[in-house]
Motif scaffolding. Structure first.
Motif, PDB file in Angstrom:
ATOM      1  N   SER A   1      -1.453  10.585  -3.696  1.00 47.84           N
ATOM      2  CA  SER A   1      -2.614   9.602  -4.301  1.00 47.84           C
ATOM      3  C   SER A   1      -1.258   8.243  -3.650  1.00 47.84           C
TER       4      SER A   1
ATOM      5  N   LEU B   1      -2.616   4.177  -2.992  1.00 47.53           N
ATOM      6  CA  LEU B   1      -3.671   2.682  -3.550  1.00 47.53           C
ATOM      7  C   LEU B   1      -2.441   1.947  -3.417  1.00 47.53           C
ATOM      8  N   ARG B   2      -3.066   0.280  -4.461  1.00 50.06           N
ATOM      9  CA  ARG B   2      -2.419  -0.820  -3.844  1.00 50.06           C
ATOM     10  C   ARG B   2      -1.868  -1.210  -5.001  1.00 50.06           C
TER      11      ARG B   2
ATOM     12  N   LEU C   1       0.853  -1.360   0.071  1.00 48.58           N
ATOM     13  CA  LEU C   1      -0.160   0.039   0.006  1.00 48.58           C
ATOM     14  C   LEU C   1       0.602   0.964   0.190  1.00 48.58           C
TER      15      LEU C   1
ATOM     16  N   LYS D   1     -10.879  -0.207  -8.847  1.00 47.30           N
ATOM     17  CA  LYS D   1     -11.239   0.732  -8.369  1.00 47.30           C
ATOM     18  C   LYS D   1     -10.734   0.434  -7.049  1.00 47.30           C
ATOM     19  N   GLN D   2     -10.468  -0.658  -6.490  1.00 47.47           N
ATOM     20  CA  GLN D   2     -11.194  -0.650  -5.080  1.00 47.47           C
ATOM     21  C   GLN D   2      -9.183  -0.610  -5.159  1.00 47.47           C
ATOM     22  N   ASP D   3      -8.262  -0.751  -6.036  1.00 48.41           N
ATOM     23  CA  ASP D   3      -7.568  -0.481  -5.891  1.00 48.41           C
ATOM     24  C   ASP D   3      -6.498   0.939  -5.831  1.00 48.41           C
TER      25      ASP D   3
ATOM     26  N   LEU E   1      -7.385   4.113  -2.940  1.00 53.14           N
ATOM     27  CA  LEU E   1      -8.272   4.531  -2.588  1.00 53.14           C
ATOM     28  C   LEU E   1      -8.688   5.869  -1.864  1.00 53.14           C
ATOM     29  N   GLY E   2      -7.708   6.885  -2.820  1.00 55.65           N
ATOM     30  CA  GLY E   2      -7.797   8.542  -2.807  1.00 55.65           C
ATOM     31  C   GLY E   2      -7.331   9.100  -3.729  1.00 55.65           C
TER      32      GLY E   2
ATOM     33  N   SER F   1      -9.924   8.702   3.021  1.00 54.90           N
ATOM     34  CA  SER F   1      -9.440   7.859   2.408  1.00 54.90           C
ATOM     35  C   SER F   1      -9.615   6.175   3.420  1.00 54.90           C
TER      36      SER F   1
ATOM     37  N   VAL G   1      -7.719   5.753   6.305  1.00 56.21           N
ATOM     38  CA  VAL G   1      -6.615   4.541   6.201  1.00 56.21           C
ATOM     39  C   VAL G   1      -5.069   4.887   7.399  1.00 56.21           C
TER      40      VAL G   1
END
Length: 444
Positions: free
Chosen positions: A211, A213-214, A197, A226-228, A230-231, A384, A386
């Motif tokens: 950004s 993201l995974r 991540l 889209k789930q990868d 996060l914002g 996000s 997180v």
């Protein structure tokens, strides 16, 4: 623009990073290897192309006036070498979201902003096509999370539509857009053999974008969804804003920004503040070479308590020394990124400026900008949901990522050992090419 046809293949995987200050292009081959376009500059080659446009007038054999334009390093070199200056235009990308600025007049002809940008894009496209011996008609184009000056989603959409139009005018048949920090993530992901991540920080000339993201081989295998992502978050300031602070604090006072003049028995500012505001953006300096400004400064020189400072300002404007001033500012930023102390030096127009500068002073000048950057990161984390401790790596790219105060923002939140960097000026183009290859593979 035409829709992407079946004839296009992975060989057309072009990543195009049109930046406020510099641009770069990369192509991903069928073997997945990425090559960067290279451009001649001062007798060498560079993967970065200055996003500048220069117009000049000349007379042909029959005495008629003609005009031609140059872009990139050639534009700057020609501008510096010629005695009678033409019109040098830079940072066009920073105006894309403005619905008030539709264009400008150059030597009596009106140009839309999209036309000006397209001249730079067209030269880049043609050069790249020649270097790689293949037509360049499609590209994955980088865009900031938030364009400079964009206050609403309508402004964002307007900026993208203008950029798309500029690419069409430059001969591109189809373009897709990807967030610049997401593109940088593709570059970092190519080095991984495990899942992470990550937080990407992309610092350009006009914007700072982030950004979350995974990434990793498993994400690539199953296909990014889209789930990868996060914002995203961003703020419309970066390197250009830092440069402006240096000019305001160091150079403008030496040119009379704090000086006074006598007028009707009163002491008033010698020169209007808007003139120094133009000085803070080196490419705006040519806008000050007007009869109106000359008359203002002539009067100020007569009345000023420190006429020698106004005289120096007049010389810088008359000789159009904005680029040389900008070069001195860049040299200072570079030294302050490496050392706690440095010296600002500017030798031109009869001036011999040698001003010692401490890194702590520079950091105090940009404190408001640093707070805005921190705010964008906090907004991303909050939106996000997180926890900072869940982030495995932070990948920083772009010139201002070298500024120690910028790096400390991330070190405080995520730990010094989590910070990564590399290819700070070309990682976005590299990642855009990989993103283009992925998009074309799925389309095929």
């Amino acid at each position: 623009m035409k829709s992407m046809g079946a004839a296009q293949s992975r060989r057309d995987a072009v990543g195009f990073d049109f930046g406020t200050t510099n641009s770069s292009i990369a192509i991903a081959g069928e073997d997945g290897q990425v090559q960067l376009a290279s451009f001649p500059s001062a007798g060498a080659v560079t993967p970065s192309f200055r996003s500048v446009l220069y117009f000049e007038q000349y007379r042909n054999s029959d005495g008629a006036k003609r005009m031609h334009s140059l872009t990139g390093p050639a534009a700057i070199e020609h501008y510096l070498q010629t005695d009678e200056k033409g019109r040098l235009v830079q940072s066009l990308k920073s105006h894309l979201s403005s619905q008030l600025l539709t264009g400008t007049e150059v030597f009596g002809r009106r140009y839309k902003l999209e036309e000006l940008i397209s001249r730079i894009l067209s030269d880049l496209r043609k050069h790249t096509a020649h270097q790689f011996a293949k037509p360049i008609r499609y590209a994955m184009v980088g865009r900031p999370v938030r364009f400079v000056g964009a206050e609403a989603e309508e402004d964002q959409e307007f900026a993208v539509s203008r950029l798309r139009a500029a690419f069409a005018l430059a001969g591109f048949e189809h373009v897709n857009f990807e967030m610049e920090p997401v593109a940088a993530a593709y570059t970092y992901e190519a080095t991984l053999d495990h899942e992470e991540l990550i937080l990407i920080g992309d610092f350009g000339g006009g914007t700072s974008d982030f950004s979350l993201l995974r990434v990793g081989p498993e994400v690539r295998r199953r296909g990014r969804g889209k789930q990868d992502l996060l914002g995203n978050s961003g703020v419309g300031l970066a390197g250009d804003a830092f440069d402006a602070r240096i000019i305001r604090k160091l150079v403008s006072p030496a040119l009379g920004s704090n000086s006074e003049a006598r007028s009707l028995g009163k002491l008033l500012p010698a020169v209007p503040a808007w003139i120094y505001a133009n000085l803070e953006r080196w490419h705006y300096l040519s806008f000050l070479r007007t009869n109106n400004v000359r008359e203002i400064l002539k009067s100020a020189h007569i009345r000023a308590l420190e006429p020698e400072k106004i005289e120096a300002l007049i010389a810088i404007i008359d000789e159009d020394l904005g680029y040389q001033l900008h070069h001195s500012v860049q040299a200072l930023k570079f030294e302050l990124s490496r050392n706690e102390d440095a010296e600002f030096r500017f030798f031109n127009a009869g001036m011999d400026l040698r001003i010692p500068v401490q890194r702590t002073s520079f950091e105090s000048w940009i404190a408001e900008d640093l707070q805005a950057i921190e705010g964008a990161i906090d907004k991303l984390l909050q939106s996000s949901g997180v926890d900072p401790r869940a982030i495995d790596r932070v990948f920083l790219t772009g010139g201002s990522s070298f500024v120690p105060a910028v790096r400390r923002i991330f070190e405080r939140r995520f730990g010094k050992t989590s910070i990564r960097g590399g290819n700070e000026f070309t990682s976005v183009a590299h990642g855009l090419a990989l993103r283009a290859a992925e998009s074309l593979a799925h389309a095929g």
